[in-house]
Design an enzyme around this catalytic site. Structure first.
Site, PDB file in Angstrom:
ATOM      1  N   SER A 143       0.824  -1.202   0.000  1.00 55.38           N
ATOM      2  CA  SER A 143       0.000   0.000   0.000  1.00 55.38           C
ATOM      3  C   SER A 143       0.864   1.260   0.000  1.00 55.38           C
ATOM      4  CB  SER A 143      -0.970  -0.029   1.181  1.00 55.38           C
ATOM      5  OG  SER A 143      -1.921   0.994   1.076  1.00 55.38           O
ATOM      6  N   ASP A 300      -2.137   6.499  -4.154  1.00 50.54           N
ATOM      7  CA  ASP A 300      -1.013   5.799  -3.529  1.00 50.54           C
ATOM      8  C   ASP A 300      -0.502   4.687  -4.449  1.00 50.54           C
ATOM      9  OD1 ASP A 300      -3.035   3.919  -3.194  1.00 50.54           O
ATOM     10  OD2 ASP A 300      -2.526   3.453  -1.125  1.00 50.54           O
ATOM     11  N   ASP A 302      -0.559   1.439  -4.776  1.00 48.79           N
ATOM     12  CA  ASP A 302      -1.440   0.402  -5.323  1.00 48.79           C
ATOM     13  C   ASP A 302      -2.800   0.967  -5.739  1.00 48.79           C
ATOM     14  OD1 ASP A 302      -2.210   0.717  -2.602  1.00 48.79           O
ATOM     15  OD2 ASP A 302      -3.152  -1.256  -2.611  1.00 48.79           O
ATOM     16  N   ASP A 304      -5.386   2.408  -4.363  1.00 45.82           N
ATOM     17  CA  ASP A 304      -6.681   2.184  -3.710  1.00 45.82           C
ATOM     18  C   ASP A 304      -7.061   3.365  -2.815  1.00 45.82           C
ATOM     19  OD1 ASP A 304      -4.888   1.723  -1.630  1.00 45.82           O
ATOM     20  OD2 ASP A 304      -5.799  -0.177  -1.008  1.00 45.82           O
TER      21      ASP A 304
END
Length: 561
Positions: A143, A300, A302, A304
């Protein structure tokens, strides 16, 4: 210490991966470094694995990744007939390596593995799990953590992260796996030839984008507003997907921060690639000095989570996750009402620590707000249950205060692709009304009052600290406060009481106070911290700040008792 030494020697003997082997040789005789790598195993929780890259049981490497994958393969083979898995990865160091290793282990165990051919956002993995009717999903990502981290997140067949029960079952299988002796592997190219590994087709990705694009509410506004956007994917997975979806939206003036455009797991200009913090916007803010934009947008690594900064005169104001959640609630509900698209029983879903300003806005439109535990999997699970009951059209928007949002049911995890589309469309719509998002937020505050949301963390180090936190929570349970900062407690909710909450048990206490004020106590599950979430409601910011400070002083007295 003896066990640590034995583990280190075992790794010296068994490890064949050159980079890891060199690291093990380099720390020979360095006791503290050896202990740090071997004193424990990476924990497999409901979010899977997450840790620092490197050699050892307490590190992310091909051995810890393959051990987890073997255990999950055993779990899937015991649970499903002809199981299959969708796999994705982000821009982090070794993410692509870990993804291919994961596919090879699944294939060697007879589990069909579908792998995206290039890095993609987490919501696209969530989508692929359901679209390909897989038994599970895995994405290699940490993340928004710093560059030295990587992680391994597991999903259930409905496209949200594994529930506590499924994760516990999978962990039981993982614990039985010897990472050097019991892992079955298959060469990636052999897996492709055998058909046990298959690349996810472009058709799947295109369907994802079509479903995201179908959630545009005011298409003409985006095309006609002349909105100027600066976007940074923070060297992550958002670059292609977000730009593609904004182009389909009809917003042409999107400039990308060059230093952060291409995937780079070292995050050279952004050591903390988290759109919740101002530092993530520094390059975009620098660019905005010459390229004046209405909106700065960041996703960010990834993709999400999504954050924004809005032009306010010659400055840019970062908006909080709570504020964006409130804006989304107002915009979507108002547009649905104006266009005659409001479902019969509209539902907004949020984590219980997300601002209750959302509740006030939703009530004005006759919408129900469902408050769930922290963790987007609970929102995904709720949406899935709505769908099973044929009520998926009732879902308006889902959100967490930590910058995670979802519009639509194409994914069952937070989705910064659709959130980017929604926030840009919303900014464009209000620009045609002569307003910025800050103006709209001020209108909301004028109507409902200031909802000041703050989180304060109190650290309790060591075993004694953990016990102190437990004692404080127990004290608050057994001697529930009747007032906080002079405000009467109207309702106390103990989230351990599943009979009353209807939710999985959680060590959380929440107090609803007079005039819409609120306080939540929640020990961190991963750090020695006790967190308090404050909602202070007042007519102006000074009064709200003063009330928050009084509530904080009240909490400090509890901690000193």
């Amino acid at each position: 210490m003896e066990n640590v030494t034995e583990l280190y020697r075992l790794w010296l003997d068994k490890c064949t991966e050159p980079t890891l082997k060199a690291e093990l040789d380099a720390i020979n005789g360095k006791e503290e470094e050896i202990i740090d790598r071997f004193y424990k195993k990476l924990e497999f929780g409901t979010a899977g694995l997450r840790g620092v890259l490197g050699a050892g049981t307490n590190r992310m490497n091909i051995y810890t990744v393959n051990q987890a994958t073997q255990g999950i393969a055993d779990y899937l083979n015991a649970t499903f007939e002809n199981p299959s898995v969708a796999i994705a990865y982000d821009s982090r160091i070794n993410s692509d390596v870990f993804a291919k290793e994961t596919a090879g282990v699944f294939a060697a165990n007879g589990v069909k593995a579908y792998l995206y051919p290039e890095l993609v956002p987490t919501p696209m993995l969530s989508f692929a799990v359901r679209e390909l009717r897989c038994s599970s999903g895995v994405i290699i990502t940490a993340s928004h953590n710093p560059a030295k981290y990587n992680g391994y997140k597991c999903y259930d067949p409905e496209g949200y992260q594994m529930t506590d029960e499924a994760a516990a079952e999978a962990y039981n299988y993982i614990q039985k796996v010897d990472m050097f002796e019991n892992v079955k592997t298959m060469n990636f190219d052999e897996g492709l030839k055998s058909g046990l590994i298959e690349y996810i087709s472009e058709d799947v990705s295109n369907k994802f984008f079509d479903l995201v694009a179908s959630k545009v509410i005011s298409p003409e506004a985006a095309k006609n507003a002349g909105l100027k956007v600066i976007y940074t994917p923070l060297n992550g997975t958002g670059n292609k997907p977000v730009r593609k979806i904004l182009a389909r939206l009809g917003v042409d003036d999107v400039k990308v921060v060059k230093e952060q455009e291409l995937p780079d797991g070292n995050f050279p200009t952004c050591p903390y690639p988290n759109p919740e913090i101002r530092q993530a916007f520094e390059c975009a803010l620098k660019m905005a000095e010459t390229e004046k934009a209405d909106l700065l947008l960041a996703t960010d690594p990834d993709c999400d989570r999504m954050g924004i900064a809005v032009r306010d005169g010659d400055e840019y104001k970062l908006m909080t996750g709570n504020e964006v959640g409130a804006l989304f609630t107002e915009y979507v509900l108002s547009q649905y009402e104006a266009q005659g698209k409001m479902p019969s029983d509209p539902v907004v879903i949020k984590s219980f620590v997300t601002t209750s300003l959302v509740n006030a806005i939703a009530a004005d439109y006759g919408a129900k707000v469902v408050d769930l535990l922290t963790g987007f999997k609970y929102i995904g699970e709720y949406i899935t249950n709505l769908e099973r009951d044929g009520k998926e059209d009732n879902f308006i928007v889902g959100m967490e205060e930590s910058y995670g949002y979802l519009l639509g049911i194409h994914a069952r995890d937070k989705d910064a692709v659709v959130a980017s589309q929604l926030v840009v469309e919303m900014a464009a719509y209000y620009k045609t009304q002569g307003k910025s998002l800050i103006d709209v937020m001020n209108d909301i505050y004028s109507k409902y009052g200031i909802y000041l949301n703050r989180v304060d963390s109190f650290e309790f180090e060591g075993a004694a600290g953990m016990q102190k936190m437990a004692d404080i929570m127990e004290m608050l349970r057994n001697n529930a406060p009747t007032d906080v900062a002079g405000l009467k407690v109207l309702l106390t909710v103990d989230y351990k009481d599943t009979a009353k909450t209807g939710l999985p048990p959680s060590n959380v206490l929440a107090w609803s106070l007079e005039n819409g004020n609120k306080l939540v106590a929640r020990p961190s599950g991963t750090e020695p911290k006790l967190k308090f979430y404050f909602t202070a409601v007042a007519k102006n910011m000074d009064a709200a700040t003063s009330l928050y400070e009084e509530m904080l002083e009240n909490v400090k007295k509890w901690l000193e008792a």
